[in-house]
Scaffold this motif. Structure first.
Motif, PDB file in Angstrom:
ATOM      1  N   GLU A   1      31.488  41.063  50.465  1.00 42.99           N
ATOM      2  CA  GLU A   1      31.445  40.113  49.351  1.00 42.99           C
ATOM      3  C   GLU A   1      30.155  40.288  48.547  1.00 42.99           C
TER       4      GLU A   1
ATOM      5  N   ARG B   1      29.677  41.705  44.546  1.00 44.07           N
ATOM      6  CA  ARG B   1      28.899  41.024  43.508  1.00 44.07           C
ATOM      7  C   ARG B   1      27.841  41.957  42.919  1.00 44.07           C
TER       8      ARG B   1
ATOM      9  N   VAL C   1      35.512  42.519  36.486  1.00 45.47           N
ATOM     10  CA  VAL C   1      35.622  41.141  36.971  1.00 45.47           C
ATOM     11  C   VAL C   1      36.963  40.952  37.670  1.00 45.47           C
ATOM     12  N   GLU C   2      38.016  41.543  37.113  1.00 48.52           N
ATOM     13  CA  GLU C   2      39.343  41.408  37.707  1.00 48.52           C
ATOM     14  C   GLU C   2      39.398  42.032  39.097  1.00 48.52           C
TER      15      GLU C   2
ATOM     16  N   GLU D   1      36.824  42.542  41.098  1.00 47.73           N
ATOM     17  CA  GLU D   1      36.008  41.720  41.985  1.00 47.73           C
ATOM     18  C   GLU D   1      36.781  40.474  42.419  1.00 47.73           C
ATOM     19  N   ASN D   2      37.370  39.775  41.455  1.00 51.67           N
ATOM     20  CA  ASN D   2      38.102  38.545  41.773  1.00 51.67           C
ATOM     21  C   ASN D   2      39.262  38.785  42.720  1.00 51.67           C
ATOM     22  N   HIS D   3      39.973  39.880  42.509  1.00 47.73           N
ATOM     23  CA  HIS D   3      41.122  40.210  43.369  1.00 47.73           C
ATOM     24  C   HIS D   3      40.659  40.409  44.810  1.00 47.73           C
TER      25      HIS D   3
ATOM     26  N   LEU E   1      37.719  39.483  46.159  1.00 49.91           N
ATOM     27  CA  LEU E   1      37.076  38.270  46.670  1.00 49.91           C
ATOM     28  C   LEU E   1      38.105  37.273  47.183  1.00 49.91           C
ATOM     29  N   LYS E   2      39.221  37.174  46.479  1.00 47.96           N
ATOM     30  CA  LYS E   2      40.277  36.258  46.906  1.00 47.96           C
ATOM     31  C   LYS E   2      40.832  36.686  48.271  1.00 47.96           C
TER      32      LYS E   2
END
Length: 82
Positions: free
Chosen positions: A18, A22, A32-33, A35-37, A39-40
């Motif tokens: 994680e 970042r 960002v997409e 990372e978000n995917h 991270l979820k």
């Protein structure tokens, strides 16, 4: 994952990943997409690991075999939130 130490090591690895995500976002290596995917997915896996540790500790506390604890489905674990 066979014991509490293994589960805790896995949790640490996920937290390290994680932090790495970042950092990679900050340097523009990933979007960002992306990372978000990821991270979820990490969040769900962390919730499952913490749930497994709680199950193992509860079984141990009540004289049951902690090895009988099992990773619960993401829908079950994530359903605790609300």
């Amino acid at each position: 994952m066979t014991d509490d130490i293994d589960i805790q090591k896995h949790i640490k690895g996920l937290i390290d990943e994680e932090h790495g995500l970042r950092a990679r976002l900050g340097t523009g290596e990933i979007s960002v997409e992306d990372e978000n995917h990821r991270l979820k997915a990490i969040e769900v896996e962390l919730d499952q690991c913490w749930d497994l540790l709680r199950q193992r500790r509860a079984k141990r506390e009540f004289g049951e075999d902690p090895a009988a604890a099992e990773v619960r489905d993401a829908k079950v674990v994530e359903g605790y939130r609300g």
